[in-house]
Design a protein around this motif. Structure first.
Motif, PDB file in Angstrom:
ATOM      1  N   VAL A   1      -5.769   2.020  -0.118  1.00 52.71           N
ATOM      2  CA  VAL A   1      -6.783   1.849   0.926  1.00 52.71           C
ATOM      3  C   VAL A   1      -7.782   2.990   0.829  1.00 52.71           C
ATOM      4  CG1 VAL A   1      -7.207   1.884   3.419  1.00 52.71           C
ATOM      5  CG2 VAL A   1      -5.281   0.575   2.491  1.00 52.71           C
TER       6      VAL A   1
ATOM      7  N   ALA B   1      -5.037  -2.662   7.281  1.00 48.99           N
ATOM      8  CA  ALA B   1      -5.309  -2.397   5.863  1.00 48.99           C
ATOM      9  C   ALA B   1      -4.114  -1.720   5.199  1.00 48.99           C
ATOM     10  CB  ALA B   1      -6.553  -1.533   5.727  1.00 48.99           C
TER      11      ALA B   1
ATOM     12  N   ALA C   1      -4.399   7.399   3.262  1.00 48.44           N
ATOM     13  CA  ALA C   1      -5.476   6.652   2.608  1.00 48.44           C
ATOM     14  C   ALA C   1      -6.330   7.612   1.797  1.00 48.44           C
ATOM     15  CB  ALA C   1      -6.345   5.938   3.644  1.00 48.44           C
TER      16      ALA C   1
ATOM     17  N   THR D   1       0.820  -1.203   0.000  1.00 49.64           N
ATOM     18  CA  THR D   1       0.000   0.000   0.000  1.00 49.64           C
ATOM     19  C   THR D   1       0.858   1.259   0.000  1.00 49.64           C
ATOM     20  OG1 THR D   1      -1.700  -1.184   1.228  1.00 49.64           O
ATOM     21  CG2 THR D   1      -1.852   1.196   1.193  1.00 49.64           C
TER      22      THR D   1
END
Length: 276
Positions: free
Chosen positions: A35, A27, A65, A2
């Motif tokens: 995300v 996450a 995010a 991520t």
């Protein structure tokens, strides 16, 4: 993974309920390319203010995010934008249930200049307005909200029924010079279903996929990446034709060279090498 993949080519977009801050760190460390903390469908109306506070606190604490905000016809949209504007760690917003370019531009006007907006197409009206939405100031990528689209139109989830909507978003994105669109999520944990639907996403020309769990992200990543056979072919074409095309001989060579260059660039971004 991520945060390491550019959002223009991000394959897996992990949706995380905004009212579940205990899931945010996991996450962020998952295989998903991006995300999205969800303040819309995943949060009932009474819980939205608290969820928004939790999302902002996590972003201010060093998290990064995207945030799915509520649609522009609700009061929550105004509240979301007022709270998120200028928050560190915000990579961009996902605008729910967009049905006009004006809604995108109004969203952009309430955020710092240059904030990226993922735009969810979730209705027949939204699909009809897709060209206008794609050209609106602030639109970054189109996203297919397949579940709400089916509810709005009464269509089934079969590939045939959804083919027109997917194709239109792909063609509209290309015509507007946007990155490829992001497909809706698979709602099964069956590996065969996940693999089949991720391959469908790829075959339709879409380059990203929403994911409801971190485990499902890996299927999108595999399907939407070049494999080692693709890389072998691409590097062979470049070796034969030359990086600058100096050895091009017929009309098929230039398209093949362009495809090969795209494959090798994606392989570099995703860390995929040759088979030997």
């Amino acid at each position: 993974m991520t945060g390491l993949v550019a959002p223009e080519v991000a394959r897996s977009w992990l949706l995380v309920p905004g009212r579940s801050p205990e899931l945010f760190d996991a996450a962020a460390g998952s295989p998903a390319d991006a995300v999205v903390l969800d303040l819309e469908d995943a949060v009932p109306a009474p819980a939205k203010p608290a969820a928004r506070d939790d999302v902002i606190a996590w972003l201010r604490g060093g998290g990064q995010a995207w945030v799915r905000i509520n649609d522009a016809t609700t009061s929550f949209w105004t509240d979301d934008l007022a709270a998120l504007s200028g928050v560190p760690g915000l990579r961009g917003v996902m605008l729910a249930k967009a049905e006009s370019g004006h809604q995108v531009e109004a969203t952009a006007d309430r955020l710092p200049e240059g904030t990226r907006i993922l735009v969810l197409i979730e209705s027949a009206m939204g699909l009809e307005a897709a060209p206008e939405i794609a050209r609106a100031e602030g639109t970054f990528r189109l996203v297919f909200g397949s579940g709400d689209f089916r509810r709005d139109t009464g269509m089934s989830d079969s590939p045939m029924a959804m083919a027109y909507a997917r194709s239109r978003l792909v063609i509209t994105s290309r015509a507007a010079r946007l990155p490829g669109p992001i497909d809706g999520p698979t709602l099964s944990d069956d590996p065969d279903v996940l693999e089949r639907e991720a391959e469908l996403t790829r075959s339709m020309g879409m380059t990203g996929k929403l994911c409801m769990t971190a485990e499902r992200a890996s299927y999108a990543n595999v399907a939407l990446s070049p494999n080692t056979t693709d890389v072998d072919w691409a590097e062979g074409v470049i070796d034969r034709l030359g990086e600058d095309g100096r050895n091009v001989r017929d009309g098929s060579d230039l398209p093949n060279l362009a495809k090969a260059k795209k494959i090798t660039e994606l392989a570099r971004m995703f860390g995929i090498g040759r088979s030997r």
